[in-house]
Design a protein around this motif. Structure first.
Motif, short mmCIF file in Angstrom:
data_model
loop_
_atom_site.label_atom_id
_atom_site.label_comp_id
_atom_site.label_asym_id
_atom_site.label_seq_id
_atom_site.Cartn_x
_atom_site.Cartn_y
_atom_site.Cartn_z
N GLU A 71 -21.08 -51.07 17.37
CA GLU A 71 -20.76 -50.15 18.45
C GLU A 71 -19.66 -50.73 19.35
N GLN A 72 -19.74 -52.03 19.63
CA GLN A 72 -18.71 -52.64 20.45
C GLN A 72 -17.36 -52.60 19.76
N ARG A 73 -17.39 -52.81 18.42
CA ARG A 73 -16.14 -52.76 17.68
C ARG A 73 -15.54 -51.36 17.70
N GLY A 74 -16.40 -50.35 17.53
CA GLY A 74 -15.92 -48.97 17.61
C GLY A 74 -15.37 -48.65 18.98
N GLY A 75 -16.02 -49.18 20.03
CA GLY A 75 -15.52 -48.96 21.38
C GLY A 75 -14.17 -49.61 21.58
N LEU A 76 -13.94 -50.77 20.96
CA LEU A 76 -12.65 -51.45 21.07
C LEU A 76 -11.56 -50.63 20.41
N PHE A 77 -11.83 -50.10 19.23
CA PHE A 77 -10.84 -49.27 18.54
C PHE A 77 -10.49 -48.04 19.37
N ARG A 78 -11.51 -47.41 19.94
CA ARG A 78 -11.24 -46.22 20.77
C ARG A 78 -10.41 -46.59 21.99
N LEU A 79 -10.68 -47.75 22.55
CA LEU A 79 -9.92 -48.20 23.71
C LEU A 79 -8.46 -48.44 23.35
N ILE A 80 -8.23 -49.06 22.19
CA ILE A 80 -6.86 -49.32 21.75
C ILE A 80 -6.12 -48.01 21.48
N PHE A 81 -6.78 -47.09 20.79
CA PHE A 81 -6.15 -45.79 20.52
C PHE A 81 -5.85 -45.05 21.81
N ALA A 82 -6.78 -45.11 22.76
CA ALA A 82 -6.55 -44.45 24.04
C ALA A 82 -5.34 -45.04 24.74
N SER A 83 -5.21 -46.37 24.72
CA SER A 83 -4.08 -47.01 25.39
C SER A 83 -2.76 -46.59 24.76
N LEU A 84 -2.73 -46.44 23.43
CA LEU A 84 -1.51 -46.02 22.75
C LEU A 84 -1.15 -44.58 23.12
N PHE A 85 -2.15 -43.73 23.20
CA PHE A 85 -1.89 -42.34 23.60
C PHE A 85 -1.43 -42.25 25.05
N PHE A 86 -2.01 -43.09 25.90
CA PHE A 86 -1.57 -43.12 27.31
C PHE A 86 -0.10 -43.52 27.39
N GLY A 87 0.28 -44.54 26.62
CA GLY A 87 1.67 -44.97 26.60
C GLY A 87 2.59 -43.91 26.05
N ALA A 88 2.14 -43.19 25.02
CA ALA A 88 2.96 -42.11 24.47
C ALA A 88 3.15 -41.00 25.49
N ALA A 89 2.08 -40.67 26.23
CA ALA A 89 2.19 -39.65 27.27
C ALA A 89 3.15 -40.09 28.36
N LEU A 90 3.08 -41.35 28.74
CA LEU A 90 3.96 -41.88 29.78
C LEU A 90 5.41 -41.86 29.35
N SER A 91 5.67 -42.19 28.09
CA SER A 91 7.05 -42.21 27.60
C SER A 91 7.62 -40.81 27.46
N THR A 92 6.76 -39.81 27.34
CA THR A 92 7.22 -38.42 27.25
C THR A 92 7.56 -37.88 28.63
N LYS A 93 6.69 -38.13 29.59
CA LYS A 93 6.90 -37.66 30.96
C LYS A 93 6.16 -38.63 31.87
N TRP A 94 6.80 -39.04 32.94
CA TRP A 94 6.18 -40.06 33.79
C TRP A 94 4.91 -39.57 34.47
N ILE A 95 4.71 -38.28 34.56
CA ILE A 95 3.44 -37.80 35.12
C ILE A 95 2.26 -38.20 34.24
N GLY A 96 2.55 -38.58 32.98
CA GLY A 96 1.49 -39.06 32.09
C GLY A 96 0.86 -40.35 32.58
N LEU A 97 1.50 -41.01 33.56
CA LEU A 97 0.92 -42.22 34.14
C LEU A 97 -0.45 -41.94 34.76
N ALA A 98 -0.70 -40.70 35.15
CA ALA A 98 -1.99 -40.35 35.76
C ALA A 98 -3.15 -40.61 34.80
N PHE A 99 -2.94 -40.38 33.50
CA PHE A 99 -4.01 -40.65 32.53
C PHE A 99 -4.38 -42.13 32.54
N LEU A 100 -3.35 -42.98 32.48
CA LEU A 100 -3.59 -44.42 32.48
C LEU A 100 -4.21 -44.87 33.80
#
Length: 254
Positions: A1-30
């Protein structure tokens, strides 16, 4: 479960960065995720979120510089705030990374050079859907980006209700997170001195929709305690669909 949580956290961080690079308002997610992690004292999670978002942000611009080297902005979107740019060599990692801070500074200055526009709006207009953005215009025919007043009104009511519950300390943790995300995605626009458009509200609206189911459920207990959940939410979705149908001929409907 901890490993699955780590993967989800990493994927979330990548999506947050993608949102930020698209529009700076995406910083709100992070920012919302970092605030939640800080509240729970998960400092390791905060480090992963920041590192993953930064990696996605830099990678996105590395690809952009590689694809559009040679002055893409000055060729097609030239305006006073953007000088003639000497882009880095295509697919050169070191040059791209060293160029990104200067490019970010130019984007920052360009944001504050945006002039007033007939489609611009003020933050206090957004919660009730006041304001539209013209997408294209062909003589007497046009399409606009406009709100579904039923949906946006529901978010507005939900935020007000959640704010009242927060004052009385009756707000559960998931609702508190959604309310905090709404505030992070909305309140900063009141102190930023430049024209805005309706789409700048989209991040706050996303958190508002996360909050809406809980708020509607609580309001049902107050205004219609004898009504079943199926009937209450069925009526709501009918009204939501009606709000879209009233405007779909001339708007993209959001």
């Amino acid at each position: 479960e901890q490993r699955g949580g780590l993967f989800r956290l990493i994927f979330a961080s990548l999506f947050f960065g993608a949102a930020l690079s698209t529009k700076w308002i995406g910083l709100a997610f992070l920012a919302a995720a970092l605030l939640l992690s800080l509240r729970q004292r998960k400092f390791g999670a905060m480090a992963i979120l920041i590192a993953g978002s930064l990696f996605a942000y830099v990678t996105t611009f590395f690809i952009f510089f590689g694809q559009f080297s040679g002055g893409f902005l000055t060729d097609r979107f030239s305006f006073d705030a953007v000088p003639a740019l000497a882009y880095p060599k295509p697919w050169d990692v070191s040059e791209a990374i060293s160029f990104l801070p200067s490019y970010t500074e130019i984007m920052y200055r360009a944001n504050y050079s945006v002039a007033e526009h007939r489609w611009s709006s003020r933050p206090w207009q957004w919660p009730l859907g006041q304001g539209i953005v013209g997408m294209w215009d062909r003589g007497t025919r046009s399409l606009v980006l406009g709100p579904n007043i039923v949906g946006w009104g529901t978010v507005c009511i939900g935020v007000i209700f959640a704010g009242a519950m927060f004052v009385y300390r009756r707000l559960p943790q998931p609702a508190l997170f959604a309310l905090a995300g709404y505030g992070i995605g909305f309140l900063p626009f009141f102190i930023i001195g430049r024209p805005f458009f309706l789409y700048h509200y989209f991040i706050a609206l996303t958190f508002g929709w996360l909050l809406a189911p809980w708020a509607l459920g609580q309001l049902k207990k107050i205004i219609a305690p004898q009504t079943t959940h199926r009937r209450f939410f069925g009526i709501f979705f009918i009204l939501l669909g009606a709000g879209f149908l009233l405007a779909f001929r001339h708007t993209y409907g959001i």
